[in-house]
Every structure is written in C-alpha cells, then in structure tokens.
Write a protein that holds these residues in place. Structure first.
Motif, PDB file in Angstrom:
ATOM      1  N   ARG A  62     -27.062  79.205  54.463  1.00 22.77           N
ATOM      2  CA  ARG A  62     -27.879  79.552  53.298  1.00 22.77           C
ATOM      3  C   ARG A  62     -27.523  78.689  52.087  1.00 22.77           C
ATOM      4  NH1 ARG A  62     -27.471  84.604  55.832  1.00 22.77           N
ATOM      5  NH2 ARG A  62     -25.569  85.202  54.719  1.00 22.77           N
TER       6      ARG A  62
ATOM      7  N   ASP B 229     -37.080  79.877  50.467  1.00 24.75           N
ATOM      8  CA  ASP B 229     -36.701  81.246  50.098  1.00 24.75           C
ATOM      9  C   ASP B 229     -36.958  82.202  51.259  1.00 24.75           C
ATOM     10  OD1 ASP B 229     -35.993  83.263  47.897  1.00 24.75           O
ATOM     11  OD2 ASP B 229     -37.930  84.008  48.613  1.00 24.75           O
ATOM     12  N   ARG B 230     -38.068  82.011  51.936  1.00 23.93           N
ATOM     13  CA  ARG B 230     -38.392  82.848  53.091  1.00 23.93           C
ATOM     14  C   ARG B 230     -37.349  82.670  54.197  1.00 23.93           C
ATOM     15  NH1 ARG B 230     -39.944  87.274  55.657  1.00 23.93           N
ATOM     16  NH2 ARG B 230     -40.975  86.867  57.646  1.00 23.93           N
TER      17      ARG B 230
ATOM     18  N   THR C 103     -34.218  84.621  53.497  1.00 20.42           N
ATOM     19  CA  THR C 103     -34.404  86.051  53.730  1.00 20.42           C
ATOM     20  C   THR C 103     -34.359  86.375  55.220  1.00 20.42           C
ATOM     21  OG1 THR C 103     -35.754  86.269  51.739  1.00 20.42           O
ATOM     22  CG2 THR C 103     -35.967  87.997  53.390  1.00 20.42           C
TER      23      THR C 103
END
Length: 302
Positions: free
Chosen positions: A274, A198-199, A202
C-alpha cells in the motif's frame, strides 16, 4: 529459479489444421472438388483451401454449410465440437466483440462464478476485477476503437463492476500481483488513475484478497512478458492484442503456476504494498488531467 518448459501441448495451429483435415475428409468422401464446394456455398475458391489447410478458422455457419453440401449430417455435431474447443483455446477479439462489449463481460462473469481461487499477474494494466467504473470505461473505449465493437459501453462497464461482488464472497480467494508499471501506465486521465489507486488500496484489505505489488526497484525473477489469470488449477487465460488464449493442458498449467509463485514471491504485500500505491497516487495528484486515450485516437498513425 529454473522453470520447466511445457510439453505435450496441442498448439492452436495444430488444432486448426486438424479441423481443416477433417473438413477435407468430409468433402472428399462426398466426391466434391474444392471448387465445386465453394461454388455451391457462393464462396471464393481460396476459402476452401484456407479452411482445409488451417489458415482460417471457420464459423458455425461455415461448418453447417459444408456439411449440408457434402450431405454428411452425421459429422456436424463432432465438427462443431472441435470448432468450439478451438475457439475456447484461441478466441479472437474481433470475433468475440461482434456482438458487443457486454456479452464478453457476461461470459467472463460466468467463469468467475465457477472459479474458487484466482491467481492473477498483470504487468501493464489494472486487473479487470479491480477496476473502477471510470478506469474500465477508458479500457472499453480503447477496445471499441480497435475492433469496431458495438458501443454498449455503459452496460459493459456495469457488468465489469458487478464482477467485483466476488471479492466479498467467503467461498472465493484472490491472489493478485501487479507491477508498479501496471499502476503507473497512463491509460486514462490522471484523476481517474488516482481514484483507481485508491480503490486498489481499499480492496487490498479485504479478507479474500491478497495483493502483491512488484516495485520497480525490486528484482524480478521472471521476465514479465505478459499477464495471465490462473483459474483454480484448471485453466490459464492469456490476453494478446488479437485474441484470448485459454490453456488447459496440465504441463502449461504447471508452468504458469510455477511462474506465478516465482513472481509472487518477489512482490510486496500488506502495508509495504500500500505504501507503493500511495506514493504513486501522490505523484499523480500533481499531474495535468489530460486524456492519453484521446490523444491516441486523434493521432493519424494510430
């Protein structure tokens, strides 16, 4: 694509041998036998031979003691300079970590400060500058277990996280390429890896960051034998199990730049990258939250 071979590179072993030859010259100029020098310094006789023949790297104290017994103070500065250049080129983790985990992270952050353009390829692990505190903690625990480093664990984690301030600076650029394997490798519990992915998603949207993911289904133009960091066009950092290699010869830098461009050209970027990361996170979300690092440390064969 065909890749050029680096040439004209001063090998680490050659540099160590050159330093050993200079130490021998200092000793013989003083009329000392190897045994006499070893006795004066309370060393085993074999140590002098190992140092002079490039089979062992001296410490600063070794060099100072050598020069003191040989009564050659004028040689101290140049010998130490040669030693420090060798240590920069080939810096053993066991030696680096004698002072703990934190000093190593502080040194890396100082290099971050003077670097403008980071080109990073990692085939097996998430790059340090992208790591969450939880993921970084598991990496440092592994280092402490392997090398007996002082356990300044939380300070080292905090310092690694502080490095990420550079990702938000307008005067820095990051081009990072990771393989799908680097994102899949179970080096921590599944929940930690999900948070790490998830990091990454981002960070991939930051203006200073270009993130490429090499999917396992994509052809790879170069064998991804090891990761490396190309810092500006001045230095290549390669981490092995035993040491950190710092390559500064121009042919080496050109070779690694060419390798990076080839791998980066095959990677997926933006939404496509992503999507790979998101797919892996969904797969991991259903896995049991065991700790592979704990299993390794408990294994009698580890």
């Amino acid at each position: 694509m065909p890749l050029r071979r680096a040439s004209g590179n001063l090998d680490v072993h050659d540099a160590r041998a050159a330093l050993g030859a200079r130490l021998r010259e200092v000793r013989t100029a003083a009329g000392l036998s190897g045994r006499a020098l070893a006795q004066a310094l309370s060393w085993p006789p074999s140590k002098v031979s190992k140092l002079e023949n490039g089979r062992q790297t001296p410490t600063d104290d070794d060099v100072r003691g050598w020069v003191r017994i040989a009564d050659a103070p004028d040689d101290l500065e140049s010998l130490l300079a040669s030693l420090h250049a060798l240590e920069l080129q080939h810096s053993e983790w066991r030696r680096q970590l004698r002072g703990g985990l934190l000093p190593v992270q502080q040194r890396i952050r100082r290099f971050d400060e003077i670097t403008s353009f980071f080109r990073v390829f990692e085939p097996a692990v998430v790059p340090g500058i992208l790591q969450t505190p939880e993921y970084a903690r598991h990496r440092f625990i592994e280092s402490a277990r392997l090398f007996g480093a002082q356990h300044d664990l939380e300070s080292a984690v905090a310092e690694r996280v502080r490095r990420q301030d550079a990702l938000y600076r307008a005067d820095k650029r990051f081009h990072l390429v990771v393989t799908e394997s680097a994102l899949r490798n179970r080096l921590c519990p599944a929940s930690v890896l999900v948070g790490q992915l998830d990091r990454i998603m981002t960070v991939s949207m930051l203006p200073a960051v270009r993130l490429g993911v090499l999917d396992l289904s994509d052809p790879c133009p170069v064998v991804p034998s090891h990761g490396f960091w190309l810092l500006d066009d001045e230095r290549v950092v390669v981490e092995t199990f035993s040491a950190e290699l710092n390559l500064t010869q121009q042919p080496e830098i050109e070779l690694y730049r060419e390798v990076f461009e080839a791998i980066a050209g095959a990677a997926r970027y933006g939404r496509a990258a992503r999507q790979v990361v998101h797919r892996l996170a969904e797969e991991l979300a259903d896995l049991p939250d065991d700790d592979p690092g704990k299993k390794r440390s408990e294994s009698p064969g580890s």
